[in-house]
Design an enzyme around this catalytic site. Structure first.
Site, PDB file in Angstrom:
ATOM      1  N   PHE A  17     -21.140  -2.829 -26.374  1.00 35.77           N
ATOM      2  CA  PHE A  17     -22.450  -2.988 -27.004  1.00 35.77           C
ATOM      3  C   PHE A  17     -22.537  -2.324 -28.376  1.00 35.77           C
ATOM      4  CE2 PHE A  17     -23.998  -4.104 -22.779  1.00 35.77           C
ATOM      5  CZ  PHE A  17     -25.079  -4.937 -23.036  1.00 35.77           C
ATOM      6  N   GLU A  50     -19.961   1.570 -20.044  1.00 33.82           N
ATOM      7  CA  GLU A  50     -21.137   0.775 -19.680  1.00 33.82           C
ATOM      8  C   GLU A  50     -21.281   0.638 -18.161  1.00 33.82           C
ATOM      9  OE1 GLU A  50     -23.775  -0.444 -20.965  1.00 33.82           O
ATOM     10  OE2 GLU A  50     -23.414   0.130 -23.041  1.00 33.82           O
ATOM     11  N   TRP A  51     -21.459   1.788 -17.496  1.00 37.57           N
ATOM     12  CA  TRP A  51     -21.790   1.831 -16.076  1.00 37.57           C
ATOM     13  C   TRP A  51     -20.837   0.988 -15.235  1.00 37.57           C
ATOM     14  CZ3 TRP A  51     -24.443   6.014 -15.898  1.00 37.57           C
ATOM     15  CH2 TRP A  51     -25.316   6.336 -16.950  1.00 37.57           C
ATOM     16  N   GLN A  54     -22.654   8.298 -20.852  1.00 43.29           N
ATOM     17  CA  GLN A  54     -21.889   7.198 -21.428  1.00 43.29           C
ATOM     18  C   GLN A  54     -21.054   7.586 -22.637  1.00 43.29           C
ATOM     19  OE1 GLN A  54     -25.643   4.595 -21.160  1.00 43.29           O
ATOM     20  NE2 GLN A  54     -24.002   3.092 -21.118  1.00 43.29           N
ATOM     21  N   TRP A  76     -29.099  -0.657 -29.367  1.00 47.14           N
ATOM     22  CA  TRP A  76     -28.130  -0.213 -28.370  1.00 47.14           C
ATOM     23  C   TRP A  76     -26.831  -0.974 -28.631  1.00 47.14           C
ATOM     24  CZ3 TRP A  76     -28.163   3.650 -24.817  1.00 47.14           C
ATOM     25  CH2 TRP A  76     -27.037   3.711 -23.982  1.00 47.14           C
ATOM     26  N   HIS A  79     -31.252   9.960 -17.855  1.00 43.26           N
ATOM     27  CA  HIS A  79     -30.787   8.579 -18.001  1.00 43.26           C
ATOM     28  C   HIS A  79     -29.866   8.276 -16.817  1.00 43.26           C
ATOM     29  CE1 HIS A  79     -29.871   5.206 -21.012  1.00 43.26           C
ATOM     30  NE2 HIS A  79     -29.166   4.898 -19.923  1.00 43.26           N
ATOM     31  N   TYR A 128     -33.923  -6.873 -23.904  1.00 41.72           N
ATOM     32  CA  TYR A 128     -32.653  -7.547 -24.142  1.00 41.72           C
ATOM     33  C   TYR A 128     -32.721  -9.057 -23.978  1.00 41.72           C
ATOM     34  CZ  TYR A 128     -30.145  -3.044 -23.910  1.00 41.72           C
ATOM     35  OH  TYR A 128     -29.684  -1.774 -24.150  1.00 41.72           O
ATOM     36  N   GLU A 174     -34.322   0.298 -26.798  1.00 39.03           N
ATOM     37  CA  GLU A 174     -32.990  -0.303 -26.719  1.00 39.03           C
ATOM     38  C   GLU A 174     -33.105  -1.784 -27.011  1.00 39.03           C
ATOM     39  OE1 GLU A 174     -30.724   0.278 -23.146  1.00 39.03           O
ATOM     40  OE2 GLU A 174     -31.165   2.427 -23.058  1.00 39.03           O
ATOM     41  N   ASN A 201     -35.298   7.216 -18.477  1.00 34.10           N
ATOM     42  CA  ASN A 201     -34.851   5.917 -18.969  1.00 34.10           C
ATOM     43  C   ASN A 201     -34.757   4.952 -17.795  1.00 34.10           C
ATOM     44  OD1 ASN A 201     -33.357   4.307 -21.297  1.00 34.10           O
ATOM     45  ND2 ASN A 201     -32.201   3.975 -19.401  1.00 34.10           N
ATOM     46  N   GLU A 202     -35.527   3.877 -17.857  1.00 36.14           N
ATOM     47  CA  GLU A 202     -35.474   2.778 -16.901  1.00 36.14           C
ATOM     48  C   GLU A 202     -35.532   3.228 -15.440  1.00 36.14           C
ATOM     49  OE1 GLU A 202     -33.013  -0.431 -19.659  1.00 36.14           O
ATOM     50  OE2 GLU A 202     -31.960   0.567 -18.011  1.00 36.14           O
TER      51      GLU A 202
END
Length: 568
Positions: free
Chosen positions: A484, A475-476, A64, A468, A165, A350, A421, A210-211
């Site tokens: 962000f 952002e993807w 990113q 974050w 990530h 979030y 995050e 990550n996630e």
């Protein structure tokens, strides 16, 4: 006789001109005061409000922010061809350059330090180290991360390093079908071991993934993210089985890498290692037994999918009962390896949703998402659960932070947690001034951190917090339409501008107290550079108006022509 006659000694009607100057200064000062008010109001938060040694930082990820996507010896990840396919990314954005942190890492680390943060969480691009995911090492990529880590430490900050990530090397997707193959467990562990050996003398805080839920669900259930697999996807796939296989192999990859770290490096390097999980808080829509059960199923299928095996050695009962034979099982040896394989857990928090019970339709296609047997609800009795940010999934619900953290504390025997995050986004269509004056983001952080503090005060073992993100970045799927960052990036010039939220953190974190570390403050020059980038007029007036007024009066006496232009 008082002071009034002094007016008669100002030459050429100078009193009127001086009055113009004074009024102008007052107006500017009040404007600056309004700007500063948002920055300075920390809502009672400070370092002293958090436990001694509590760490504050910001987070980014390699894909990113780095840029240099096809340079410096880096091999492609599964995201590279995807972002270059027209229509896949909002605005057809890509990550070829993004914020160019590859060349600007010193500037970003300096900025982070000037804002009084303690740490920087970033990820390593696997394909920048191993262009093919395994085999030949790219020495230029190795050197880049050595330089980044060294500079973070040189500036008195703590590196928190994530090994993956989302950006799986494309070569491994083609060779093994990525996370669907058990062979990737050893490949990832080899990569992780290389990083431990190369960087572990300086890096004391590691994350493996990550996630991983996002990789399994969006990559292999809905197919919206690379490798874009699902039951009805052109790339093929099976939404009923593949998400569970992928998660299983990622869990084994994590546990195997942790085992190598603990057996070969941890004693000498004295570091810690964990994993980052996303966790939206789920609240039952009503007090009915059915909705309460639905909320618990959502928690189990979301965060329990990973926390249960990593803490207890097996998947949640809800998942075992619903997914049945489609859910992989751990052998006794694997269960022993997996259980307890984290020194801490990163939690990306979030938002929150209401959950309502929804029995599975008879004709519905079986998938990971349908296995939840729930409905996502965003309002109750016509009242939204929270204000919506720019992203359609992100409702601002500060109490969700407390709910998520307290739930993990209660259900999983209070493990060590890092909020890895937390943040909100703005639309990418604002002006620069609108981006910079992000009062909504200040309120977001103020309220979420207040709820986090409540959870800590109630006994949750939270040791660090990462916002974050440091920078507006790629952002993807949203590309550059979602912002962000607490720092605005002009993607034409790549110049950085701290937003009001960045200065809010600076003010909150410069407060001394039991939670502060020695040397955590910033110099006057650092503070000034960070502040003036956002609102130079207001900050300049606020710091000097008491000196300027007497000076201007003196100048009127000595050089009346100096102000003649004011009467025009």
């Amino acid at each position: 006789m008082g002071c009034a006659p002094a007016a008669h000694y100002l030459p050429g009607g100078g009193w009127r001109r001086l009055l113009v100057v004074v009024v102008a200064l007052v107006v500017l000062d009040r404007a600056g005061a309004r700007v500063r008010a948002a920055d300075d109001d920390t809502g009672g938060l400070s370092r002293a409000a958090f436990p001694k040694g509590f760490v504050f930082g910001t987070a980014t990820s390699a894909f990113q922010v780095e840029g240099m996507a096809a340079s410096g010896g880096r091999g492609p990840s599964i995201w590279d061809p995807f972002v270059h396919t027209p229509g896949n990314i909002a605005g057809n954005g890509n990550a070829d350059v993004t914020t160019d942190e590859y060349h600007r890492y010193k500037e970003d680390v300096d900025l982070l330090k000037s804002l009084n943060f303690d740490a920087y969480r970033f990820s390593i691009s696997w394909s920048r180290i191993f262009p093919d995911g395994e085999g030949k090492v790219n020495t230029e990529g190795v050197a880049y991360y050595n330089n980044l880590i060294d500079y973070v430490i040189k500036q008195g900050l703590i590196p928190y390093v994530n090994l993956n990530h989302y950006d799986l090397p494309l070569a491994l997707q083609k060779k093994y079908e990525g996370w669907l193959s058990p062979k990737i467990v050893g490949v990832f562990s080899d990569y992780a071991e290389f990083c431990f050996k190369t960087y572990g003398d300086r890096v004391k805080n590691w994350f493996t993934f990550n996630e991983p839920r996002i990789v399994a669900a969006l990559g292999h259930d809905t197919g919206t993210d690379p490798p874009n697999r699902c039951t009805k996807c052109a790339a093929g796939g099976n939404s009923a089985t593949e998400p569970y296989i992928v998660a299983h192999n990622i869990i084994l990859s994590h546990a195997t890498a942790v085992d190598r770290y603990r057996n070969k490096f941890q004693a000498s390097q004295k570091g810690k290692i964990g994993i980052v999980l996303d966790f939206n808080w789920y609240e039952p829509l009503t007090n009915s037994t059915e909705d309460q059960a639905a909320a618990q199923r959502a928690r189990d299928f979301h965060v329990g999918w990973f926390l249960d095996p990593l803490i207890n050695g097996q998947y949640p009962k809800n998942m075992r009962d619903i997914v049945k034979e489609r859910l992989p099982t751990f052998t006794p040896e694997q269960a022993k390896l997996v259980k307890g394989s984290a020194d801490y857990f990163g939690i990306n928090q979030y938002t929150a949703n209401y959950m309502a019970d929804q029995p599975a339709p008879q004709q519905a296609a079986t998938s990971y998402s349908s296995d939840w047997h729930v409905s996502f609800i965003f309002q109750r009795n016509g009242v939204p659960i929270g204000q919506q940010a720019n992203s359609n999934w992100l409702y601002i619900v500060p109490t969700g932070m407390y709910g998520a953290v307290n739930y993990i504390k209660e259900k999983y025997n209070n493990p060590t947690i890092i909020i890895s995050e937390n943040g909100m986004d703005q639309s990418g269509n604002l002006t620069r001034e609108e981006f910079l004056h992000d009062t909504e983001r200040i309120e977001f952080y103020k309220n979420y951190l207040t709820e986090l503090k409540k959870a800590i005060d109630d006994g949750a073992n939270v040791v660090a917090y990462f916002a974050w993100s440091l920078l507006d970045n790629f952002e993807w799927l949203s590309g550059y339409t979602s912002k962000f960052g607490i720092v605005y990036v002009d993607f034409t010039t790549l110049k950085r501008y701290p937003k009001d939220s960045a200065n809010w953190f600076k003010n909150m974190l410069q407060a001394s107290g039991p939670g502060s570390k020695s040397g955590s403050g910033t110099s006057d020059s650092q503070v000034g550079s960070a502040t003036s980038a956002s609102h130079p007029v207001g900050s300049a007036i606020s710091s000097s108006h008491r000196l300027l007024l007497p000076l201007l009066v003196s100048l009127h006496f000595l050089f009346p022509s100096f102000f003649m232009f004011l009467s025009l």
